[in-house]
Scaffold this motif. Structure first.
Motif, mmCIF file in Angstrom:
data_model
loop_
_atom_site.group_PDB
_atom_site.id
_atom_site.type_symbol
_atom_site.label_atom_id
_atom_site.label_comp_id
_atom_site.label_asym_id
_atom_site.label_seq_id
_atom_site.Cartn_x
_atom_site.Cartn_y
_atom_site.Cartn_z
ATOM 1 N N HIS A 116 -55.504 15.161 -42.757
ATOM 2 C CA HIS A 116 -56.495 15.475 -43.455
ATOM 3 C C HIS A 116 -56.976 16.912 -43.102
ATOM 4 O O HIS A 116 -57.092 17.963 -43.974
ATOM 5 N N SER A 143 -62.094 16.806 -50.364
ATOM 6 C CA SER A 143 -63.055 16.014 -49.459
ATOM 7 C C SER A 143 -63.106 14.515 -49.842
ATOM 8 O O SER A 143 -62.251 13.928 -50.607
ATOM 9 N N GLY A 147 -67.426 12.210 -46.160
ATOM 10 C CA GLY A 147 -67.767 13.284 -45.594
ATOM 11 C C GLY A 147 -69.098 13.630 -45.390
ATOM 12 O O GLY A 147 -69.608 14.468 -44.485
ATOM 13 N N LYS A 161 -63.268 14.668 -43.348
ATOM 14 C CA LYS A 161 -63.631 15.049 -44.658
ATOM 15 C C LYS A 161 -64.913 16.051 -44.486
ATOM 16 O O LYS A 161 -64.919 16.758 -45.543
ATOM 17 N N ILE A 164 -63.379 19.415 -43.744
ATOM 18 C CA ILE A 164 -62.705 20.021 -45.139
ATOM 19 C C ILE A 164 -63.864 20.873 -45.705
ATOM 20 O O ILE A 164 -63.568 21.715 -46.208
ATOM 21 N N VAL A 165 -65.169 20.491 -45.806
ATOM 22 C CA VAL A 165 -65.982 21.184 -46.240
ATOM 23 C C VAL A 165 -66.223 22.425 -45.762
ATOM 24 O O VAL A 165 -66.361 23.429 -46.364
ATOM 25 N N ALA A 184 -63.960 22.543 -53.027
ATOM 26 C CA ALA A 184 -63.757 21.356 -52.858
ATOM 27 C C ALA A 184 -64.362 20.132 -53.840
ATOM 28 O O ALA A 184 -65.304 20.640 -54.431
ATOM 29 N N GLN A 186 -65.464 16.263 -53.643
ATOM 30 C CA GLN A 186 -65.998 14.971 -52.958
ATOM 31 C C GLN A 186 -66.026 13.560 -53.682
ATOM 32 O O GLN A 186 -67.070 13.434 -54.499
#
Length: 249
Positions: A116, A143, A147, A161, A164-165, A184, A186
């Motif tokens: 990831h 994401s 997360g 996750k 990733i943000v 991104a 989610q």
């Protein structure tokens, strides 16, 4: 608004594109006029997916392990060489290795972080290098609501996750002046082979947490990816869009 497809003439790379959300995104992009290059660790499934999307003229398959920078660079190169450029990058590849901290192995932690977090970074870096020269491009990172809120048994996945943000926001600031946007998504509870394998009582308890009263469909995430990949979101970068039916607001 016009009747011209949103992605006419655009080329997109989608990691984890052989199935699930990645394939749904690919279907949506092709329907809107894009040519796509699918990268997935399962070579045979990727080739099958590309054929289903319409074959060589619109979809190419590349076996790719996103934890390898060289393989991700080769994936991006396949788009540039095969279709003449790279306009959209979707960093979607992912795995789960769920377990409580007491039972999770170090290997299970490392695997999830590698796919990831490092995988998304590899994709960002390879795509960014091409897009900065073109002075345009859209990158979409996948994401998860996990997360944002954290999930039991997902210390590895939730951490990746969430990472990733942060990565999306940092990369968006680095690339904005070059005309490259980074956003991104989610997703929340989305119907897929992975989620449908849950025991029914677990599934029911999760659906009960969704104000809209149902799970989302892969196409509903794909359409948000389309929005972020297209000029409809031309003044958006560094944002995180929740696709959750109202869960975990």
């Amino acid at each position: 608004m016009t009747d011209v497809p949103l992605l006419t003439g655009k080329t997109a790379v989608i990691t984890g594109g052989a199935q699930g959300l990645g394939f749904a995104i690919a279907q949506c992009f092709v329907a809107e006029g894009a040519r796509v290059v699918l990268g997935d660790v399962n070579g045979e499934a990727t080739r099958t997916a590309a054929t289903q999307l319409g074959g060589e003229s619109v979809a190419r398959a590349v076996q790719c392990d996103v934890t390898s920078a060289a393989e991700v660079e080769a994936l991006v190169a396949a788009a540039v060489d095969g279709f003449g450029g790279l306009d959209i990058m979707v960093n979607n590849a992912g795995i789960t290795r769920d377990a409580t901290m007491r039972k999770m192995t170090e290997e299970q932690f490392d695997q999830v972080i590698a796919v990831h977090l490092k995988g998304t970074w590899n994709g960002l870096r390879a795509a960014g290098a091409v897009m900065r020269d073109a002075k345009s491009g859209a990158i979409v990172n996948m994401s998860s609501i996990s997360g944002k809120v954290g999930m039991v048994g997902q210390t590895n996945y939730s951490a990746a996750k969430a990472g990733i943000v942060g990565m999306t926001k940092a990369a968006s600031k680095e690339l904005a002046y070059l005309g490259v946007r980074v956003n991104a998504i989610q997703p929340g509870l989305i119907r897929s082979a992975m989620t449908e394998a849950m025991p029914q009582r677990i599934w029911d308890s999760k659906v009960a947490e969704v104000p809209m009263g149902r799970a989302g469909e892969p196409e509903e995430v794909a359409r948000v990816a389309l929005f972020l990949a297209s000029d409809l979101s031309s003044y958006m970068t560094g944002t995180v869009l929740e696709v959750t039916g109202g869960r975990h607001l």
